[in-house]
Design an enzyme around this catalytic site. Sequence first.
Site, PDB file in Angstrom:
ATOM      1  N   ALA A  69       0.748  -1.115   0.130  1.00 11.62           N
ATOM      2  CA  ALA A  69      -0.012   0.110  -0.113  1.00 11.62           C
ATOM      3  C   ALA A  69       0.899   1.280  -0.011  1.00 11.62           C
ATOM      4  CB  ALA A  69      -0.628  -0.034   1.215  1.00 11.62           C
ATOM      5  N   GLY A 114       0.564  -5.033   0.865  1.00 12.46           N
ATOM      6  CA  GLY A 114      -0.592  -5.106   0.167  1.00 12.46           C
ATOM      7  C   GLY A 114      -0.401  -5.828  -1.277  1.00 12.46           C
ATOM      8  N   GLU A 117      -0.659  -9.110  -0.438  1.00 15.62           N
ATOM      9  CA  GLU A 117      -2.239  -9.564  -0.123  1.00 15.62           C
ATOM     10  C   GLU A 117      -2.936  -9.705  -1.305  1.00 15.62           C
ATOM     11  OE1 GLU A 117      -2.111  -6.265   2.557  1.00 15.62           O
ATOM     12  OE2 GLU A 117      -2.928  -7.507   4.221  1.00 15.62           O
ATOM     13  N   GLU A 137       4.515  -4.928   7.242  1.00 22.33           N
ATOM     14  CA  GLU A 137       3.692  -3.986   7.817  1.00 22.33           C
ATOM     15  C   GLU A 137       4.003  -3.691   9.320  1.00 22.33           C
ATOM     16  OE1 GLU A 137       2.555  -6.218   5.781  1.00 22.33           O
ATOM     17  OE2 GLU A 137       0.898  -5.327   4.858  1.00 22.33           O
TER      18      GLU A 137
HETATM   19  N1  DAK Z   1       4.490   3.084  -0.980  1.00 22.96           N
HETATM   20  C1  DAK Z   1       4.884   4.384  -1.357  1.00 22.96           C
HETATM   21  N2  DAK Z   1       5.957   4.542  -2.150  1.00 22.96           N
HETATM   22  C2  DAK Z   1       6.815   3.580  -2.301  1.00 22.96           C
HETATM   23  C3  DAK Z   1       6.390   2.296  -1.853  1.00 22.96           C
HETATM   24  C4  DAK Z   1       5.162   2.011  -1.018  1.00 22.96           C
HETATM   25  N3  DAK Z   1       4.930   0.862  -0.354  1.00 22.96           N
HETATM   26  N4  DAK Z   1       7.372   1.359  -2.007  1.00 22.96           N
HETATM   27  C5  DAK Z   1       8.231   2.225  -3.000  1.00 22.96           C
HETATM   28  N5  DAK Z   1       7.903   3.320  -3.120  1.00 22.96           N
HETATM   29  C6  DAK Z   1       8.520   4.358  -3.704  1.00 22.96           C
HETATM   30  C7  DAK Z   1       9.932   4.846  -3.110  1.00 22.96           C
HETATM   31  O1  DAK Z   1       9.778   5.808  -2.038  1.00 22.96           O
HETATM   32  C8  DAK Z   1      10.586   5.436  -4.127  1.00 22.96           C
HETATM   33  O2  DAK Z   1      10.159   7.062  -4.498  1.00 22.96           O
HETATM   34  P1  DAK Z   1      10.681   8.108  -4.885  1.00 22.96           P
HETATM   35  O3  DAK Z   1      11.724   8.131  -3.304  1.00 22.96           O
HETATM   36  O4  DAK Z   1      11.935   7.843  -6.072  1.00 22.96           O
HETATM   37  O5  DAK Z   1       9.849   9.253  -5.185  1.00 22.96           O
HETATM   38  C9  DAK Z   1      10.048   4.628  -5.440  1.00 22.96           C
HETATM   39  O6  DAK Z   1       9.086   3.828  -5.050  1.00 22.96           O
HETATM   40  C10 DAK Z   1      11.450   3.529  -5.672  1.00 22.96           C
HETATM   41  O7  DAK Z   1      11.548   2.885  -4.414  1.00 22.96           O
HETATM   42  P2  DAK Z   1      13.098   2.710  -3.704  1.00 22.96           P
HETATM   43  O8  DAK Z   1      13.919   3.895  -4.260  1.00 22.96           O
HETATM   44  O9  DAK Z   1      12.942   2.513  -2.386  1.00 22.96           O
HETATM   45  O10 DAK Z   1      13.692   1.357  -4.417  1.00 22.96           O
HETATM   46  P3  DAK Z   1      14.871   0.346  -3.734  1.00 22.96           P
HETATM   47  O11 DAK Z   1      14.852  -0.589  -4.898  1.00 22.96           O
HETATM   48  O12 DAK Z   1      15.846   1.046  -3.071  1.00 22.96           O
HETATM   49  O13 DAK Z   1      13.820  -0.577  -2.652  1.00 22.96           O
HETATM   50  C11 DAK Z   1      11.914  -1.431  -1.645  1.00 22.96           C
HETATM   51  C12 DAK Z   1      12.898  -1.296  -2.904  1.00 22.96           C
HETATM   52  C13 DAK Z   1      10.690  -2.311  -2.227  1.00 22.96           C
HETATM   53  C14 DAK Z   1      12.773  -2.421  -0.810  1.00 22.96           C
HETATM   54  C15 DAK Z   1      11.651  -0.274  -0.894  1.00 22.96           C
HETATM   55  O14 DAK Z   1      10.850   0.604  -1.725  1.00 22.96           O
HETATM   56  C16 DAK Z   1      10.595  -0.432   0.215  1.00 22.96           C
HETATM   57  O15 DAK Z   1      11.030  -0.781   1.251  1.00 22.96           O
HETATM   58  N6  DAK Z   1       9.330  -0.132  -0.159  1.00 22.96           N
HETATM   59  C17 DAK Z   1       8.309  -0.275   0.850  1.00 22.96           C
HETATM   60  C18 DAK Z   1       7.953  -1.773   1.073  1.00 22.96           C
HETATM   61  C19 DAK Z   1       6.941  -1.762   2.053  1.00 22.96           C
HETATM   62  O16 DAK Z   1       7.218  -1.648   3.371  1.00 22.96           O
HETATM   63  N7  DAK Z   1       5.667  -2.295   1.885  1.00 22.96           N
HETATM   64  C20 DAK Z   1       4.657  -2.515   2.724  1.00 22.96           C
HETATM   65  C21 DAK Z   1       3.666  -1.276   2.710  1.00 22.96           C
HETATM   66  S1  DAK Z   1       2.830  -1.436   4.122  1.00 22.96           S
HETATM   67  C22 DAK Z   1      -4.219  -1.199   6.169  1.00 22.96           C
HETATM   68  C23 DAK Z   1      -4.304  -1.296   4.762  1.00 22.96           C
HETATM   69  C24 DAK Z   1      -3.281  -1.761   3.823  1.00 22.96           C
HETATM   70  C25 DAK Z   1      -2.121  -1.927   4.659  1.00 22.96           C
HETATM   71  C26 DAK Z   1      -2.019  -1.804   5.802  1.00 22.96           C
HETATM   72  C27 DAK Z   1      -2.965  -1.412   6.704  1.00 22.96           C
HETATM   73  N8  DAK Z   1      -5.311  -0.272   6.885  1.00 22.96           N
HETATM   74  C28 DAK Z   1      -5.972   0.877   6.227  1.00 22.96           C
HETATM   75  C29 DAK Z   1      -5.439  -0.653   8.240  1.00 22.96           C
HETATM   76  C30 DAK Z   1      -1.128  -2.622   3.841  1.00 22.96           C
HETATM   77  C31 DAK Z   1      -0.058  -2.005   4.269  1.00 22.96           C
HETATM   78  C32 DAK Z   1       1.223  -2.036   3.489  1.00 22.96           C
HETATM   79  O17 DAK Z   1       1.188  -2.654   2.139  1.00 22.96           O
END
Ligand code: DAK
Length: 263
Positions: A69, A114, A117, A137
């Site tokens: 997400a 997400g 998921e 998360e």
């Molecule tokens: N959201 C927004 N932007 C994201 C993103 C994300 N999940 N993942 C990557 N990006 C963006 C980065 O910010 C970056 O943008 P700029 O800084 O260039 O503007 C661009 O994509 C490229 O990413 P990186 O530069 O970070 O690329 P790397 O190769 O260095 O790293 C990575 C790749 C996948 C390891 C890293 O981007 C990363 O850790 N991303 C976040 C992964 C993550 O934690 N995903 C889980 C998200 S939490 C709920 C509903 C839903 C959910 C929870 C609760 N309720 C409403 C209660 C679900 C939650 C989630 O999914």
Amino acid sequence: MEFKNLLFEKKENGIGLLTLNRPQALNALNKELIEELELFTQQLHEMPWSEVKALVITGAGEKSFVAGADIKEMSVYTQEQAQFFSKKGQKVFRNLESLKIPVVAAVNGFALGGGLELALSCDFIYASSNAKLGLPEVSLGLIPGFGGTVRLSRVVGLNKAREMVYSAEMITADEAFQCGLVNKVVAQVELMPTVMKTVETMISRGPIAVAKAKLMVLESYDMSIDAGLELEAINFGQLFKYQDTKEGTTAFSEKRKPQFKNV
Ligand code: DAK
């Protein structure tokens, strides 16, 4: 179907390819994308089988399926907004899961939060060897909000799900294969041809039978064995009112390929 964050292509053979298309954010699911997915799944539910016979979902680019997400968008949510967003995503993924056609996730890179998921709401997952999968998360102070705590354990078992959810660590495609999270791992260039080959086989089968089989696998999961068997017998019986069932069994006797018509 025209969308800003989704690309949809209908192949000549009737397989639909949906590409989540926000490569600048590794295809992260923002509110707009979720709303588009909601519309897309609603439209697909209403579409006749002859239009789209199966669906393959992948992410744009070579790096990511869906990196979760959109964290930047979520960071300013109030409690009400977070609950609304979670409910909306859950509904969309449930819509996807309940489609009557086979739905396969072609995970071509990061499938996180997400993103995983979403893949778990598909019938099964094929992954490229560079894929990384996980539910990160809790590293953000969140819990999975689009069904991850519910669906992951059903696929990999309780203890593996606990390990993945509490640690927030990503696993490799090979590890995901070993624990049954993905069905097949191939080189990235081979991913789409491999998925398409499997899906082509599925759409050559009796579509009403495939839809019923899909319903049975999903519905019977929560049932007792006796209740599941009862439902299976009912669905088995219902098939005999369709021409396709006659065609399939007659074609066998006549030593020819069946011509299914979804009737
Ligand atoms: N959201 C927004 N932007 C994201 C993103 C994300 N999940 N993942 C990557 N990006 C963006 C980065 O910010 C970056 O943008 P700029 O800084 O260039 O503007 C661009 O994509 C490229 O990413 P990186 O530069 O970070 O690329 P790397 O190769 O260095 O790293 C990575 C790749 C996948 C390891 C890293 O981007 C990363 O850790 N991303 C976040 C992964 C993550 O934690 N995903 C889980 C998200 S939490 C709920 C509903 C839903 C959910 C929870 C609760 N309720 C409403 C209660 C679900 C939650 C989630 O999914």
